[in-house]
Design an enzyme around this catalytic site. Structure first.
Site, short mmCIF file in Angstrom:
data_model
loop_
_atom_site.label_atom_id
_atom_site.label_comp_id
_atom_site.label_asym_id
_atom_site.label_seq_id
_atom_site.Cartn_x
_atom_site.Cartn_y
_atom_site.Cartn_z
N ARG A 73 0.59 -1.14 0.10
CA ARG A 73 -0.06 -0.01 0.04
C ARG A 73 0.90 1.41 -0.08
NH1 ARG A 73 -2.96 -1.63 5.35
NH2 ARG A 73 -0.71 -1.97 5.69
N LYS A 130 3.95 -19.65 4.72
CA LYS A 130 3.31 -20.01 6.10
C LYS A 130 2.78 -18.97 6.82
CE LYS A 130 6.35 -20.82 9.70
NZ LYS A 130 7.29 -21.16 10.86
N GLU A 153 16.36 -23.62 19.38
CA GLU A 153 16.57 -22.28 18.92
C GLU A 153 17.33 -21.85 20.49
OE1 GLU A 153 14.73 -19.69 15.98
OE2 GLU A 153 13.14 -20.86 17.16
N HIS A 190 7.31 -27.29 9.46
CA HIS A 190 8.51 -27.61 8.95
C HIS A 190 9.01 -29.18 9.36
CE1 HIS A 190 9.10 -23.43 7.96
NE2 HIS A 190 9.27 -23.01 9.38
N LYS A 227 21.60 -24.30 19.67
CA LYS A 227 20.73 -24.01 18.30
C LYS A 227 21.03 -25.41 17.57
CE LYS A 227 20.84 -21.16 14.11
NZ LYS A 227 19.43 -21.44 13.85
N1 LIG Z 1 9.28 -12.26 8.18
C1 LIG Z 1 9.62 -13.84 8.17
O1 LIG Z 1 10.70 -14.05 8.31
C2 LIG Z 1 8.73 -14.73 7.84
C3 LIG Z 1 8.97 -16.17 7.67
C4 LIG Z 1 7.95 -17.06 7.52
C5 LIG Z 1 6.80 -16.76 7.21
N2 LIG Z 1 6.35 -15.37 7.12
C6 LIG Z 1 4.88 -15.11 6.96
O2 LIG Z 1 5.13 -14.30 5.52
C7 LIG Z 1 3.91 -12.90 5.45
C8 LIG Z 1 4.90 -11.61 5.68
O3 LIG Z 1 5.36 -11.40 6.74
P1 LIG Z 1 6.62 -10.37 7.04
O4 LIG Z 1 7.04 -10.52 8.26
O5 LIG Z 1 7.22 -9.63 5.68
O6 LIG Z 1 5.01 -9.21 7.41
P2 LIG Z 1 5.27 -7.62 7.34
O7 LIG Z 1 6.42 -7.20 7.72
O8 LIG Z 1 4.06 -7.13 8.26
O9 LIG Z 1 4.83 -7.41 6.02
C9 LIG Z 1 3.88 -7.44 5.48
C10 LIG Z 1 3.58 -6.30 4.14
O10 LIG Z 1 2.34 -6.40 3.80
C11 LIG Z 1 1.94 -5.25 3.11
N3 LIG Z 1 0.50 -5.05 3.00
C12 LIG Z 1 -0.45 -4.96 4.23
N4 LIG Z 1 -1.77 -4.90 3.77
C13 LIG Z 1 -1.70 -5.19 2.61
C14 LIG Z 1 -2.55 -5.09 1.54
N5 LIG Z 1 -3.78 -5.01 1.80
N6 LIG Z 1 -2.24 -5.05 0.28
C15 LIG Z 1 -0.86 -5.12 -0.06
N7 LIG Z 1 0.18 -5.23 0.89
C16 LIG Z 1 -0.21 -5.11 2.19
C17 LIG Z 1 2.58 -4.17 4.23
O11 LIG Z 1 3.15 -3.20 3.58
P3 LIG Z 1 2.43 -1.49 3.50
O12 LIG Z 1 1.88 -1.10 4.69
O13 LIG Z 1 3.10 -0.84 2.58
O14 LIG Z 1 0.89 -2.11 2.43
C18 LIG Z 1 3.24 -5.11 4.96
O15 LIG Z 1 4.90 -4.49 4.94
C19 LIG Z 1 3.17 -13.31 7.16
O16 LIG Z 1 2.18 -14.14 6.69
C20 LIG Z 1 4.13 -14.14 7.77
O17 LIG Z 1 3.69 -14.94 8.85
C21 LIG Z 1 7.25 -14.23 7.55
#
Ligand SMILES: NC(=O)c1ccc[n+]([C@@H]2O[C@H](COP(=O)([O-])OP(=O)(O)OC[C@H]3O[C@@H](n4cnc5c(N)ncnc54)[C@H](OP(=O)(O)O)[C@@H]3O)[C@@H](O)[C@H]2O)c1
Length: 503
Positions: A47, A162, A230, A254, A355
C-alpha cells in the site's frame, strides 16, 4: 532440468520484512547464478506509495547484507528487474490499474502472460487477495490441468507462505479459497525448510544408496528423533507468537515435512507427482492420539525468566494466563507396515541449550551380542545416523570399533560427511531455488492440499482442549539454556530412551 520460463513475479507485501530480508536477496542470488530467465521481472505490491527507484534504494542494503557475494555491477543489472506498484491488494479497485501495469510489463519484457504470485502478507489477507486475483480475471489459464493455457501458452501460479491456516478448519477454508481461483497444479505451498540442502539430501541418501533402505524400518530402527531447537527468545512479535506457539510455528509445518522425508516409502520415480503422493500417504498414516493419550504423548513448556528477560507469560504482548507453548515435544506413531511400533519423537523450543536442527536415526542393538562374555562390551545400541541440518550441514554415522591394543575392547566412533568441507559450497538462501522451481512448474518440494490438512489433523489433539492437561503448570516449567522441561525427558524416559542432548 525443466527450463525456467520468463514471468512476472508479483510479490504482495513488498514493503514487508520477508520480502526485504529473504525473497529479494534470494532472487538476487538466483540472478547471479543465472537461474532467472533474462526476461523475468519482479513487481512488488503493497500500500505504501513509492516509485520503482525508491523501492530499489530500500532493497539494496538488504541485498548487500543478506545475499552472498554482493557486487555493484551485478546489482545494477538485477535492479532493472525490480518494479513497484502501490495498492491495497485486498480491495477490488486496486486491480484495474494493476492489470494494466502487468499487461504493459508483459508486453515490454516478453513474459507471455506468465504470472507467479507470492503471498507475503499477513495470513488474514490470503483469502481476500486470492479472491480479488480471481475476480479481476488475472488467472486466465483455464480451470483444468491449468499449468498452460492452450490458447495463450501462458500460466499463472501462486506461492503461499506459511502460516497455512491456524488449525485444521482454517487450513481447509484457505485451500477451498485457493481452489476456487487456481488448480492444485498451480498452487505452491512453500516451506523454506524443503529448500535446505540436507533435507533434500535425505532423499538421495535413502534412495540413491542400497545400504540404507533395507534397514530403514522398524525391524532395525529403534526410534527417530527430530529436533529444531533455538537459543533465542520469541523476538519482538510476542502477540503474534502467543497466537502461534512451537507446534504451529515449527512442528506442524517444517518438522512434519522433515518427518515425511525420513519416513515415506520410496517413490517409483523422482517426479513431483510421485514424491508428493508418498508424502501424502505417510502423513495420512500418522496415528492420531485419543483425548486420553494426549498428555502421555507430548511435553509442553514455557521458558522461565533468565534474570534479564521475564518468563514467557510475563512478556509484554503475552496474555498473563497464556498457555502457549514455547517448547513442545510430541511422540508420533505411524499405522503402517514399515513403522508399526517405532516411535518418532519431535521437539522444538526457544531459549534452549543449543541451536540445533537435526534428525537422529537410532538403530537397534545387534540381534545377538557375540561379545557378551567379553569385558567392555555393554550390548547397547551403538549405531545411529545423525543428520545435522543446521547450524552445520553434515551426516554422522556412529558404529563400534575395536580399541587398538591388547584385549578386546570396543569404542563408538563417528564417520562424518560435512557438506561445507566436502563440496566447498556455502549454503544459499532456501527461498531462491524454491521460487525458481515454481517458475519451472516443479512442485516436488511444495506441499499438497491433502498433506497440509493431514498435518493439521495430526497435531490438533496437542493444540485444542484435549491438550489442557498437558498445559497445566506450564508457566516457567523449563530453565533458559536447558534442553526443555522435565516432562520432555520423561516422554522418552517412559519408553526407556533419552534425547541426544550433545552440545
Ligand atoms: N518475516 C519472516 O521471516 C517470515 C517467515 C515465515 C513466514 N512469514 C509470513 O510471511 C508473511 C509476511 O510476513 P512479514 O514478516 O514480511 O510481514 P510484514 O513485515 O508485516 O509485511 C507485510 C507487508 O504487507 C503489506 N500489506 C499489508 N496490507 C496490504 C494490502 N492490503 N495490500 C498489499 N500489501 C499489504 C504491508 O506493507 P504496506 O503497509 O506498505 O501495505 C507490509 O509491509 C506473513 O504471513 C508471515 O507470517 C514471514
Amino acid at each position: 532440468m525443466l527450463q525456467t520460463d520468463p514471468c512476472i513475479l508479483v510479490i504482495f507485501g513488498a514493503s514487508g520484512d520477508l520480502t526485504s530480508r529473504k525473497l529479494i536477496p534470494a532472487m538476487y542470488e538466483m540472478h547471479v547464478l543465472g537461474q532467472l530467465h533474462a526476461s523475468t521481472v519482479i513487481l512488488g505490491v503493497s500500500r505504501t506509495a513509492k516509485t520503482d527507484d525508491q523501492w530499489r534504494d530500500e532493497l539494496k542494503p538488504w541485498i548487500a547484507q543478506q545475499a552472498k557475494g554482493f557486487d555493484e555491477a551485478k546489482w545494477s543489472d538485477f535492479a532493472k528487474r525490480i518494479h513497484y506498484f502501490a495498492g491495497d491488494a485486498a480491495k477490488p479497485d486496486c486491480y484495474p490499474a494493476l492489470d494494466t501495469r502487468l499487461g504493459e510489463m508483459a508486453q515490454q519484457k516478453g513474459t507471455k502472460g506468465n504470472l507467479l504470485f507470492f503471498l507475503s502478507v499477513a495470513e488474514s489477507l490470503y483469502e481476500p487477495i486470492v479472491q480479488q486475483i480471481d475476480e479481476a480475471g488475472l488467472v486466465t489459464e483455464g480451470k483444468r490441468w491449468c499449468s498452460i493455457d492452450p490458447a495463450t501458452k501462458s500460466w499463472q501460479r501462486i506461492i503461499v507462505e506459511k502460516p497455512f491456516g491456524h488449525d485444521a478448519v482454517s487450513a481447509a477454508s484457505l485451500n477451498r479459497a485457493l481452489g476456487r481461483a487456481f488448480e492444485e497444479e498451480s498452487i505452491y505451498r512453500i516451506d523454506h525448510y524443503l529448500g535446505k540442502e540436507l533435507v533434500q539430501s535425505m532423499l538421495v541418501l535413502r534412495f540413491a544408496n542400497s545400504i540404507f533402505e533395507p534397514i530403514w524400518n522398524g525391524q532395525y530402527i529403534d526410534h527417530v528423533q527430530i529436533s529444531a531447537l533455538e537459543t533465542v527468545s520469541v523476538g519482538q512479535r510476542t502477540a503474534f507468537y502467543d497466537q502461534t506457539g512451537a507446534i504451529r510455528d515449527m512442528i506442524q509445518s517444517h518438522l512434519f515435512q522433515i518427518l515425511a522425508f525420513v519416513a515415506m516409502e520410496p517413490p517409483t520415480l523422482y517426479t513431483p507427482e510421485n514424491v508428493r503422493a508418498e508424502k501424502i500417504k505417510i502423513i495420512d498414516s500418522i496415528s492420531v492420539p485419543t483425548a486420553d493419550e494426549v498428555a502421555a504423548h507430548c511435553a509442553l513448556g514455557q521458558f522461565a525468566s533468565d534474570g534479564k528477560e521475564g518468563a514467557y507469560h510475563e512478556l509484554a504482548g503475552v496474555a498473563p494466563n497464556s498457555t502457549t507453548e514455547t517448547y513442545a515435544a510430541i511422540k508420533v506413531h505411524f499405522d503402517n507396515w514399515r513403522w508399526g511400533g517405532t516411535p518418532f519423537y519431535i521437539r522444538s523450543g526457544k531459549k534452549a541449550a543449543a541451536k540445533r536442527t537435526e534428525v537422529v536415526v537410532q538403530f537397534k542393538p545387534p540381534a545377538a551380542n557375540l561379545f557378551r562374555k567379553v569385558t567392555g562390551f555393554g550390548g547397547e545400541a551403538p549405531n545411529r545416523l545423525v543428520i545435522e541440518i543446521a547450524p552445520r550441514e553434515r551426516f554422522n554415522l556412529r558404529f563400534e570399533v575395536k580399541v587398538p591394543g591388547f584385549g578386546l575392547r570396543a569404542a563408538a566412533v563417528d564417520m562424518q560427511m560435512d557438506y561445507g568441507n566436502e563440496f566447498k559450497a556455502e549454503p544459499i538462501e532456501a527461498y531462491g531455488p524454491l521460487i525458481v522451481d515454481a517458475m519451472r512448474g516443479d512442485q516436488t518440494l511444495f506441499k499438497h492440499r491433502i498433506e497440509v490438512e493431514g498435518a493439521w489433523n495430526a497435531v490438533m489433539p496437542f493444540l485444542d482442549d484435549r491438550s489442557a492437561k498437558a498445559r497445566a503448570n506450564i508457566h516457567g516449567n523449563y530453565a533458559c539454556g536447558s534442553w526443555g522441561p522435565a516432562s520432555a525427558d520423561e516422554l522418552l524416559g517412559r519408553d526407556g530412551r533419552a534425547w541426544r542432548n550433545e552440545p
